[in-house]
Design an enzyme around this catalytic site. Structure first.
Site, short mmCIF file in Angstrom:
data_model
loop_
_atom_site.label_atom_id
_atom_site.label_comp_id
_atom_site.label_asym_id
_atom_site.label_seq_id
_atom_site.Cartn_x
_atom_site.Cartn_y
_atom_site.Cartn_z
N ASN A 160 7.75 6.50 -7.28
CA ASN A 160 8.32 5.71 -8.39
C ASN A 160 7.43 5.65 -9.62
OD1 ASN A 160 6.55 4.02 -6.96
ND2 ASN A 160 7.67 2.18 -7.56
N GLU A 256 -0.23 -1.12 -0.18
CA GLU A 256 0.52 -1.67 -1.31
C GLU A 256 1.99 -1.38 -1.02
OE1 GLU A 256 -0.91 -3.41 -3.56
OE2 GLU A 256 -3.02 -2.84 -3.37
N CYS A 290 8.04 -1.64 -7.50
CA CYS A 290 7.79 -2.60 -6.41
C CYS A 290 7.86 -4.02 -6.94
CB CYS A 290 6.44 -2.31 -5.78
SG CYS A 290 5.15 -2.12 -7.00
P1 NAD Z 1 7.52 5.93 1.54
O1 NAD Z 1 6.90 4.90 2.43
O2 NAD Z 1 8.75 6.61 1.98
O3 NAD Z 1 6.46 7.10 1.18
C1 NAD Z 1 5.22 6.83 0.59
C2 NAD Z 1 4.27 7.98 0.88
O4 NAD Z 1 3.94 7.98 2.28
C3 NAD Z 1 4.84 9.35 0.58
O5 NAD Z 1 3.84 10.15 0.02
C4 NAD Z 1 5.23 9.88 1.97
O6 NAD Z 1 5.24 11.27 2.08
C5 NAD Z 1 4.12 9.30 2.80
N1 NAD Z 1 4.42 9.19 4.25
C6 NAD Z 1 5.63 9.16 4.87
N2 NAD Z 1 5.46 9.02 6.23
C7 NAD Z 1 4.11 8.94 6.44
C8 NAD Z 1 3.30 8.76 7.60
N3 NAD Z 1 3.84 8.63 8.84
N4 NAD Z 1 1.96 8.70 7.45
C9 NAD Z 1 1.40 8.79 6.21
N5 NAD Z 1 2.12 8.97 5.08
C10 NAD Z 1 3.46 9.04 5.18
O7 NAD Z 1 7.74 5.18 0.12
P2 NAD Z 1 8.49 5.76 -1.16
O8 NAD Z 1 9.97 5.79 -0.89
O9 NAD Z 1 7.81 6.98 -1.61
O10 NAD Z 1 8.15 4.61 -2.25
C11 NAD Z 1 8.93 3.49 -2.44
C12 NAD Z 1 8.28 2.28 -1.77
O11 NAD Z 1 6.98 2.10 -2.29
C13 NAD Z 1 9.02 0.98 -2.07
O12 NAD Z 1 9.06 0.18 -0.89
C14 NAD Z 1 8.11 0.30 -3.11
O13 NAD Z 1 8.21 -1.10 -3.17
C15 NAD Z 1 6.76 0.74 -2.64
N6 NAD Z 1 5.79 0.64 -3.73
C16 NAD Z 1 4.85 -0.36 -3.67
C17 NAD Z 1 3.96 -0.49 -4.72
C18 NAD Z 1 2.92 -1.58 -4.72
O14 NAD Z 1 2.03 -1.50 -5.52
N7 NAD Z 1 2.99 -2.57 -3.83
C19 NAD Z 1 4.01 0.38 -5.80
C20 NAD Z 1 4.98 1.36 -5.81
C21 NAD Z 1 5.86 1.50 -4.76
#
Ligand code: NAD
Length: 536
Positions: A160, A256, A290
Site C-alpha cells: 500500500n 506493524e 493502515c
Molecule cells: P500481507 O500480510 O498479505 O503481506 C505483507 C508482506 O508479507 C508481503 O511482502 C508478503 O509477501 C509477505 N508475506 C506473506 N506471507 C508471509 C510469510 N508466511 N512469512 C513472511 N512474509 C510473508 O499484507 P498486504 O496485503 O501486503 O498489506 C496490507 C496490510 O498491511 C493491511 O492489513 C494493512 O493494515 C497493513 N499495513 C500496516 C501498516 C502499519 O504501519 N501498521 C502499514 C501498511 C500496511
C-alpha cells in the site's frame, strides 16, 4: 542470481503477485489497466540465505564507519530521489494504482524528510548514555549504555505504501549500522528494486542492501535465513505467522499490522474541517492505508449537517487512473482487495446499512471502487469490526463523551484514532483514553509521515515501533558497560560469609536499598570493618 543487490544488474522481468513456479518468476501489473509492467525473480530460500550472507559480510565494514559517513550516503540517495521525483512517482503510481499526485505527497515527500532527519540526527539519538546508578557511585562504579548495530535486518513490506514503508526502515537500519535484506510485496516488486537502485547510485557498499523479490514463501524464507531481526509490515494473519517463525528462531520482530481506526467528531468541532478530514482520511490511497479512517462517530446534534457535507464532498471526488493528475481516487491495488470491500458492503447492506454516496465500481478496466459513505451501521457488522482496507466511510452517531470513547475502544485493533473538537483540553483528555498507538486531535491519518514521531499499534495492530527515536532503538542492541573504578576494593558481598557479614547485609537491606546517599554513607564504618575482615 535471483536476489538483487544494489550492485547487481536489474532484475529479469512474470501473474500479478502470483508465483510462476515453472519459471520462478513474479509478474507485476498496473492494476488500473491490467497491463504487465515486468517480471522479477521469485527468490528461493537458498537465494535468500545467500543474500543474508552477503549482507553479513558487508555489514562489518559498514558498522565501523562513522555516522557522518553513513549519513553522507543517505543524503546522496536523497539527492537522487529529489532529482527523480516525477519518474519515481510514475513508477509508484503504475505499480500500486494510486494517483501520481498522492505518490508524491504521501510517499516521496515524507521519505525525503525522513532521510534528512535520520542522516543528520542518528548520531545524537544513538549517543552513549550515562546511567545514574545512585548509591553504587559511592562504591566507585559507573554505568553507561552504548548502542551497537544488530547486524542484518530483514524488512518485509506491503503494497500500500511500497516506497515509503520499506525505504524508511532501510534508512533507519543503515544509519544504525545494520545491513538489510528487503522482501517487497509481490504486488510492487519494481518499487522495491528501485529503492535498491537509488542506493546503488548513491555509492552504498556492495552487498549491504539486498532486495529478495518473491511472494510469501520468500518472506517466510527470510525469517529463517539467519537475520538478527525482522521488521514486518502487513496483515494480522501474516504478522502472526512471522511472529511464530521468529520465535522459533529466537529473533525479535517488530510487527506493524492492520487497523480499524476511529474518528470521533464532537458537536463543537470545526464542521467544515472535520468533514473534509473524514473524506481525505477515509479515501486517500483509495482507503488502503493502515491508518485510514474506517469508523466515524459523530455527536448526534451535528450528525445531519456533518453527514450532508461529507456526502457532498465525496460525490465531488474523481475516480480515474492514477496517471491522470485530476484523479482523486485511483485504482485499488488488486481485485482481491476490492472483493473484500464489496463483501463488507454487501453484508452491511443485508443487515440494514444504507449507502449515501458511491457504492459501485465507478469505472471499468481496473480494480476501481467509488468512495462510499454508509450510514445505519453497527458493531455487529464486519464493516465495523474487520479491516476493510478500501474507500468506505461508515458513519455512526453518539450522545455522550463516554459513549464515544467506548465505541472507539470497542475494536480488536488499536493503530491510530482521531478526535475532533475546538476544546483542545477535552480533545487531549479523550485522546489519552483511547486504546491506540497514535491519537490525533483535529488531524487524521498523516503522522506516519512525521519521521520524528513513533509509529506502531496496540492490540492486534502490532508490536514495537518504527520511526522516531523509539523506532531507531529497535534497530540497535543496547549494551550496558559497567565499570568499577576502585577495583582494589573488593566487593563486600563476596566470600567468605560470616556472622558480621550477615549483620552488615541486614543493614544493606535497610539503608543501601533506601536509595539515599546519606543512609548509605552511614554504613561506611561497617563496610570498612567488612573490608578488613575479607582481607584476613
Ligand atoms: P500481507 O500480510 O498479505 O503481506 C505483507 C508482506 O508479507 C508481503 O511482502 C508478503 O509477501 C509477505 N508475506 C506473506 N506471507 C508471509 C510469510 N508466511 N512469512 C513472511 N512474509 C510473508 O499484507 P498486504 O496485503 O501486503 O498489506 C496490507 C496490510 O498491511 C493491511 O492489513 C494493512 O493494515 C497493513 N499495513 C500496516 C501498516 C502499519 O504501519 N501498521 C502499514 C501498511 C500496511
Amino acid at each position: 542470481m535471483a536476489t538483487q543487490t544494489v550492485n547487481n544488474e536489474a532484475a529479469a522481468h512474470d501473474e500479478r503477485g502470483v508465483r510462476d513456479d515453472a519459471r520462478a518468476q513474479i509478474v507485476s501489473y498496473d492494476p488500473a489497466t491490467n497491463e504487465e509492467i515486468g517480471r522479477v525473480p521469485s527468490c528461493s530460500a537458498e537465494d535468500v540465505r545467500r543474500a543474508v550472507g552477503r549482507a553479513r559480510e558487508a555489514q562489518k565494514d559498514w558498522a565501523a564507519r562513522s555516522f557522518r559517513e553513513r549519513g553522507r550516503v543517505v543524503l546522496r540517495a536523497r539527492e537522487i530521489v529529489l532529482d527523480e521525483v516525477d519518474a519515481l512517482a510514475d513508477l509508484i503510481s503504475r505499480e500500486s494504482g494510486k494517483p501520481v499526485t498522492e505518490a508524491i505527497m504521501m510517499e516521496l515527500v515524507p521519505t525525503l524528510d525522513l532521510m534528512r532527519y535520520f542522516a543528520r540526527r542518528a548520531a545524537r539519538m544513538l549517543r552513549p548514555e550515562r546511567i545514574n546508578i545512585g548509591q553504587y557511585t559511592l562504591l566507585g562504579r559507573t554505568s553507561r549504555v552504548v548502542f551497537k548495530p544488530l547486524g542484518v535486518v530483514g524488512v518485509i513490506s506491503p503494497w500500500n505504501f511500497p516506497w515509503a514503508i520499506p525505504l524508511g526502515e532501510v534508512v533507519m537500519a543503515l544509519m544504525a549500522g545494520d545491513a538489510v535484506v528487503l522482501k517487497p510485496s509481490e504486488l510492487t516488486p519494481f518499487v522495491g528494486l528501485k529503492i535498491a537502485d537509488v542506493f546503488k547510485r548513491a555509492g552504498l557498499p556492495e552487498g549491504l542492501f539486498n532486495v529478495a523479490t518473491g511472494d510469501g514463501s520468500t518472506g517466510a524464507a527470510l525469517v529463517e535465513a539467519g537475520v538478527d531481526k525482522i521488521m514486518f509490515t502487513g496483515s494480522v494473519a501474516t504478522g502472526r505467522r512471522v511472529a511464530e517463525a521468529a520465535a522459533r528462531q529466537l529473533i525479535p520482530c517488530v510487527l506493524e499490522l492492520g487497523g480499524k481506526d476511529p474518528m470521533i467528531v464532537f458537536a463543537d468541532a470545526d464542521l467544515e474541517a472535520a468533514a473534509a478530514a473524514a473524506v481525505w482520511g477515509a479515501f486517500a490511497n483509495a482507503g488502503q492505508a493502515c491508518a485510514s479512517v474506517e469508523r466515524c462517530y459523530v455527536e448526534e446534534g451535528i450528525a445531519e449537517k456533518f453527514t450532508a457535507r461529507v456526502v457532498e464532498l465525496t460525490r465531488a471526488l474523481k475516480v480515474d487512473a492514477g496517471a491522470n493528475d485530476a484523479a482523486d481516487i485511483g485504482s485499488m491495488s488488486c481485485e482481491r482487495q476490492r472483493g473484500v470491500v464489496e463483501e463488507h458492503l454487501r453484508e452491511a447492506a443485508e443487515r440494514g446499512a444504507r449507502v449515501l454516496a458511491g457504492g459501485g465500481r465507478g469505472r471499468d478496466g481496473g480494480a476501481f471502487h467509488e468512495p462510499t459513505v454508509v450510514a445505519g451501521v453497527d458493531h455487529s457488522m464486519r464493516l465495523m469490526r474487520e479491516e476493510t482496507f478500501g474507500p468506505v466511510l461508515p458513519l455512526m452517531t453518539f450522545k455522550t463523551e463516554e459513549e464515544a470513547i467506548k465505541l472507539a475502544n470497542d475494536s480488536p485493533f488499536g493503530l491510530t484514532a482521531s478526535v475532533w473538537t475546538r476544546d483542545i483540553r477535552r480533545g487531549e483528555r479523550v485522546a489519552e483514553r483511547i486504546e491506540a498507538g497514535t491519537v490525533m486531535v483535529n488531524e487524521v491519518l498523516y503522522t506516519h509521515g512525521i519521521a520524528q514521531t513513533p509509529w506502531g499499534g496496540v492490540k492486534l495492530s502490532g508490536l514495537g515501533r518504527t520511526h522516531g527515536r523509539a523506532g531507531l532503538l529497535e534497530l540497535v542492541r543496547a549494551q550496558h558497560v559497567h565499570t568499577n573504578r576502585l577495583a582494589v576494593l573488593q566487593d563486600l558481598w563476596w566470600f567468605a560469609y560470616t556472622p558480621q557479614s550477615r549483620a552488615l547485609f541486614r543493614q544493606f537491606a535497610r539503608r543501601f536499598t533506601s536509595g539515599s546517599l546519606l543512609q548509605t554513607s552511614l554504613l561506611l564504618p561497617a563496610m570498612l570493618r567488612r573490608l578488613r575482615e575479607r582481607r584476613r
